[in-house]
Design a protein around this motif. Structure first.
Motif, PDB file in Angstrom:
ATOM      1  N   TRP A 118       0.864  -1.176   0.000  1.00 25.65           N
ATOM      2  CA  TRP A 118       0.000   0.000   0.000  1.00 25.65           C
ATOM      3  C   TRP A 118       0.898   1.222   0.000  1.00 25.65           C
ATOM      4  N   TRP A 119       0.974   1.878  -1.155  1.00 23.99           N
ATOM      5  CA  TRP A 119       1.939   2.941  -1.410  1.00 23.99           C
ATOM      6  C   TRP A 119       1.255   4.291  -1.260  1.00 23.99           C
ATOM      7  N   VAL A 120       1.559   4.969  -0.170  1.00 23.54           N
ATOM      8  CA  VAL A 120       0.989   6.295   0.083  1.00 23.54           C
ATOM      9  C   VAL A 120       2.041   7.369  -0.168  1.00 23.54           C
ATOM     10  N   VAL A 121       3.177   7.265   0.528  1.00 28.01           N
ATOM     11  CA  VAL A 121       4.298   8.194   0.370  1.00 28.01           C
ATOM     12  C   VAL A 121       5.420   7.464  -0.347  1.00 28.01           C
ATOM     13  N   HIS A 122       6.054   8.139  -1.317  1.00 30.69           N
ATOM     14  CA  HIS A 122       7.073   7.478  -2.137  1.00 30.69           C
ATOM     15  C   HIS A 122       8.245   6.997  -1.288  1.00 30.69           C
ATOM     16  N   ASP A 123       8.796   7.906  -0.464  1.00 26.62           N
ATOM     17  CA  ASP A 123       9.805   7.545   0.539  1.00 26.62           C
ATOM     18  C   ASP A 123      11.032   6.868  -0.057  1.00 26.62           C
ATOM     19  N   GLY A 124      11.506   7.384  -1.186  1.00 22.42           N
ATOM     20  CA  GLY A 124      12.739   6.868  -1.765  1.00 22.42           C
ATOM     21  C   GLY A 124      12.624   5.526  -2.453  1.00 22.42           C
ATOM     22  N   GLY A 125      11.422   4.979  -2.564  1.00 18.30           N
ATOM     23  CA  GLY A 125      11.249   3.690  -3.234  1.00 18.30           C
ATOM     24  C   GLY A 125      11.494   2.490  -2.354  1.00 18.30           C
ATOM     25  N   LEU A 126      11.756   2.712  -1.045  1.00 23.43           N
ATOM     26  CA  LEU A 126      12.023   1.578  -0.152  1.00 23.43           C
ATOM     27  C   LEU A 126      10.815   0.662  -0.047  1.00 23.43           C
ATOM     28  N   LEU A 127       9.629   1.238  -0.197  1.00 23.84           N
ATOM     29  CA  LEU A 127       8.417   0.438  -0.095  1.00 23.84           C
ATOM     30  C   LEU A 127       8.269  -0.527  -1.265  1.00 23.84           C
ATOM     31  N   LEU A 128       8.963  -0.267  -2.368  1.00 27.64           N
ATOM     32  CA  LEU A 128       8.969  -1.193  -3.506  1.00 27.64           C
ATOM     33  C   LEU A 128      10.085  -2.223  -3.371  1.00 27.64           C
ATOM     34  N   LEU A 129      11.241  -1.781  -2.900  1.00 29.80           N
ATOM     35  CA  LEU A 129      12.408  -2.664  -2.867  1.00 29.80           C
ATOM     36  C   LEU A 129      12.251  -3.784  -1.849  1.00 29.80           C
ATOM     37  N   LEU A 130      11.741  -3.485  -0.666  1.00 39.27           N
ATOM     38  CA  LEU A 130      11.628  -4.499   0.384  1.00 39.27           C
ATOM     39  C   LEU A 130      10.714  -5.652  -0.018  1.00 39.27           C
ATOM     40  N   PRO A 131       9.492  -5.406  -0.545  1.00 39.83           N
ATOM     41  CA  PRO A 131       8.668  -6.548  -0.981  1.00 39.83           C
ATOM     42  C   PRO A 131       9.316  -7.351  -2.095  1.00 39.83           C
ATOM     43  N   TYR A 132      10.039  -6.682  -2.993  1.00 38.53           N
ATOM     44  CA  TYR A 132      10.742  -7.402  -4.054  1.00 38.53           C
ATOM     45  C   TYR A 132      11.784  -8.348  -3.460  1.00 38.53           C
ATOM     46  N   ILE A 133      12.523  -7.873  -2.446  1.00 36.27           N
ATOM     47  CA  ILE A 133      13.521  -8.726  -1.789  1.00 36.27           C
ATOM     48  C   ILE A 133      12.852  -9.886  -1.066  1.00 36.27           C
ATOM     49  N   GLY A 147      15.599  14.694  -7.464  1.00 34.56           N
ATOM     50  CA  GLY A 147      15.062  15.226  -6.227  1.00 34.56           C
ATOM     51  C   GLY A 147      14.904  14.158  -5.163  1.00 34.56           C
ATOM     52  N   ASN A 148      14.522  14.611  -3.969  1.00 32.91           N
ATOM     53  CA  ASN A 148      14.279  13.712  -2.851  1.00 32.91           C
ATOM     54  C   ASN A 148      12.780  13.507  -2.716  1.00 32.91           C
ATOM     55  N   THR A 149      12.358  12.265  -2.747  1.00 37.19           N
ATOM     56  CA  THR A 149      10.929  11.952  -2.735  1.00 37.19           C
ATOM     57  C   THR A 149      10.471  11.414  -1.393  1.00 37.19           C
ATOM     58  N   GLN A 150      11.251  11.644  -0.330  1.00 39.01           N
ATOM     59  CA  GLN A 150      10.941  11.019   0.950  1.00 39.01           C
ATOM     60  C   GLN A 150       9.566  11.439   1.456  1.00 39.01           C
ATOM     61  N   VAL A 160       7.042   0.814   7.157  1.00 37.57           N
ATOM     62  CA  VAL A 160       8.351   1.214   6.646  1.00 37.57           C
ATOM     63  C   VAL A 160       8.483   2.730   6.697  1.00 37.57           C
ATOM     64  N   ARG A 161       9.622   3.190   7.161  1.00 42.17           N
ATOM     65  CA  ARG A 161       9.980   4.603   7.112  1.00 42.17           C
ATOM     66  C   ARG A 161      11.381   4.702   6.546  1.00 42.17           C
ATOM     67  N   GLY A 162      11.553   5.379   5.398  1.00 44.42           N
ATOM     68  CA  GLY A 162      12.848   5.481   4.752  1.00 44.42           C
ATOM     69  C   GLY A 162      13.773   6.473   5.440  1.00 44.42           C
ATOM     70  N   SER A 163      15.011   6.509   4.972  1.00 46.83           N
ATOM     71  CA  SER A 163      16.025   7.380   5.563  1.00 46.83           C
ATOM     72  C   SER A 163      16.237   8.653   4.766  1.00 46.83           C
ATOM     73  N   GLY A 164      15.480   8.846   3.698  1.00 47.53           N
ATOM     74  CA  GLY A 164      15.669  10.008   2.842  1.00 47.53           C
ATOM     75  C   GLY A 164      16.586   9.749   1.673  1.00 47.53           C
ATOM     76  N   VAL A 165      17.078   8.525   1.527  1.00 47.64           N
ATOM     77  CA  VAL A 165      17.975   8.156   0.435  1.00 47.64           C
ATOM     78  C   VAL A 165      17.186   7.382  -0.610  1.00 47.64           C
ATOM     79  N   GLU A 166      17.384   7.739  -1.870  1.00 48.29           N
ATOM     80  CA  GLU A 166      16.745   6.980  -2.950  1.00 48.29           C
ATOM     81  C   GLU A 166      17.413   5.611  -3.045  1.00 48.29           C
ATOM     82  N   VAL A 167      16.616   4.547  -2.957  1.00 53.73           N
ATOM     83  CA  VAL A 167      17.171   3.193  -2.908  1.00 53.73           C
ATOM     84  C   VAL A 167      16.802   2.367  -4.128  1.00 53.73           C
TER      85      VAL A 167
END
Length: 548
Positions: free
Chosen positions: A299-314, A397-400, A536-543
């Motif tokens: 469930w993708w609400v805030v982009h947050d550097g894409g971490l929400l996409l990477l973790l489920p893929y892993i 840009g930063n999408t956090q 999930v809460r990202g660190s501000g880094v695009e991952v």
């Protein structure tokens, strides 16, 4: 005797070759334990002796004999390994591996985990395992999630457990930490994480300070953790076990809640990603545990550097989820966002980052979900409307703190968009092919808690805007609105993801102007009756990146 002599000679030559090879490595690596008595020793002499012995072996015996001896030596080596002999002879291989590791670390000196490019970024997880007063690890489901992340990412994984009690200046405390570490290592071996680094420590102060110290001092340089995994506390974890008066118990409960909130805030201030696991003990973590569900829902609400996409893929790369598909629910948070364009942009983005998932758009624009999931004051970049499906913004840009709609919805309605509400009974049954969804709404408004129309986020998407949280609401109205949002989100989760193996979504923002109860009530309401949820809460880094 003539037949035996060449074979015996070869054995001696191989023995001398092995000794010379060991001396060569020990001299080259400058091992302090290697102290030759020959005054003029140099590692180059040992290298010449090793090569000379091998050349003599080829001259003395036939190639067939050499092959036979090599096979024999290999067989003996495998048998010795299989027996797991405990005798430690000081293997030179340990010194060689140490030298390689230190050389690589020196080459990375001056860099940190945040210096990695997005295509090289991987979660280096520090897992915090809870423990009881006797040092027994508890809430072990979090180790199952950690083992799945380890299998899919291949990064460095560290596990720590903090005991609250007397300091390390007490012998009994040190013994308790040693026993607790032994138990923790047994659990790690059970979950297939025997190659992880485990440590147990005790503290006399708050648990939060001990966890911050572990985050700061774990690892070395760029091999330090960039992600911290914690288990969401159960009600039994934050209620005191001792009956010592209602007021004292209430104070201790609040202290434990505040301590947990402080832990999360400190980790976030340290620029580490946070994974909060709210799961059941029956969470399928091992291959022999049956997984009856067929999807991981994001469930993708805030982009947050894409971490929400990477973790489920892993996670999906683990054998437990081998037959599980990814389903992505992109949430619209503004009444002017175009759901059709958003869905097309998200599908194109998934294609660019090479992640396979079905996409649905869920309308939560009549809630305050955006301000509940991100910082209070956020400026939307002016270049987002000129970008192609958010690609420029993702790279530059930063999408956090930007919502998915602000990143990907490159076209907006001039008038508020009202999704066509369909009956709950139609739900998933009306969509034989999930790729045919254009705009999926939450359940009918009559079936959701009613709330006042939003007063924020009505600025037209055709121009740059800065979102500011409403300031003219009373604290009671704000609390009621947040509760309605959590209830609406929960109904959407139960409608679409009640049968999912795992639900992954953004972690709600911790409001500094409110107490710890606000965060716990929000999360408990949002995740009610959802078995396994990862916040999930990202660190501000695009991952995640579109680069190959």
């Amino acid at each position: 005797l003539d037949h035996i002599t060449p074979l015996i000679t070869m054995f001696f030559l191989l023995m001398y070759a092995g000794i010379n090879l060991s001396c060569f490595f020990l001299g080259l690596l400058k091992s302090p334990g290697f102290r030759p008595t020959f005054r003029y020793f140099h590692w180059f002499q040992s290298l010449i002796g090793f090569l000379w012995c091998l050349a003599l072996v080829g001259l003395v015996v036939s190639p067939t004999t050499v092959i036979g001896v090599v096979v024999l030596f290999t067989f003996l080596y495998l048998c010795t390994k299989r027996q797991k002999a405990t005798k430690n002879w000081g293997d030179v291989g340990n010194a060689l591996r140490y030298a390689i590791a230190t050389t690589a670390l020196r080459a990375l000196a001056g860099s940190t985990t945040s210096d990695f490019h997005a295509k090289n970024w991987r979660p280096q997880v520090l897992t915090v395992v809870d423990s009881d007063d006797c040092g027994n690890p508890t809430n072990l489901a979090v180790l199952g999630l950690a083992s799945q992340l380890k299998t899919g990412s291949g990064g460095i994984h560290m596990v720590t457990s903090i005991l609250k009690g007397k300091g390390m200046d007490y012998v009994a405390t040190c013994e308790l930490c040693g026993n607790s570490k032994t138990l923790l290592e047994h659990h790690l071996e059970y979950y297939g994480m025997s190659d992880c680094f485990a440590q147990t420590a005790a503290t006399t102060s708050n648990i939060s300070e001990a966890i911050w110290s572990a985050v700061l001092h774990s690892g070395l340089g760029p091999m330090s953790p960039n992600t911290v995994l914690l288990s969401y506390p159960k009600p039994s974890d934050i209620t005191t076990r001792r009956s010592m008066g209602a007021n004292l118990n209430s104070s201790r409960i609040n202290n434990r809640k505040d301590d947990f909130i402080q832990t999360i805030q400190g980790i976030s201030n340290l620029k580490k990603a946070i994974i909060l696991f709210r799961g059941l003990p029956s969470y399928p973590a091992l291959n022999n545990e049956k997984n009856n569900n067929d999807s991981i829902d994001v469930w993708w609400v805030v982009h947050d550097g894409g971490l929400l996409l990477l973790l489920p893929y892993i996670l999906a790369k683990h054998s437990v989820f081998a037959k599980t598909k990814l389903r992505l629910f992109a949430v619209t948070t503004s009444i002017t966002e175009n759901p059709d364009r958003l869905r097309e942009a998200v599908i194109e983005h998934l294609s660019r980052v090479r992640i396979t998932a079905t996409v649905q758009v869920v309308d939560l624009s009549d809630t305050t979900i955006a301000e509940d999931m991100r910082e209070m004051d956020v400026t939307v970049p002016t270049n987002r409307l000129g970008s192609s499906n958010g690609v420029d913004l993702l790279q530059d840009g930063n999408t956090q703190h930007l919502t998915v709609g602000e990143v990907f919805s490159t076209e907006a309605y001039e008038v508020p968009y009202h999704a066509v509400m369909e009956d709950l009974e139609m739900g998933n049954a009306s969509s034989e092919d999930e790729n045919d969804w254009h705009a999926v709404s939450t359940p009918k408004k009559s079936q959701l808690p009613q709330k006042a129309k939003p007063t924020a986020r009505r600025a037209s998407a055709a121009s740059p805007s800065t979102f500011h949280a409403p300031t003219n609401k009373s604290e009671e109205q704000d609390n009621q609105e947040r509760l309605r949002t959590a209830q609406s989100f929960n109904q959407a989760l139960k409608h679409y993801s009640l049968g999912a193996s795992l639900v992954v979504t953004n972690m709600p923002l911790i409001r500094t102007d409110k107490g710890a109860d606000d965060f716990f009530n929000y999360v408990d309401t949002m995740c009610d009756r959802i078995p396994n949820v990862v916040l999930v809460r990202g660190s501000g880094v695009e991952v995640i990146t579109t680069y190959v």
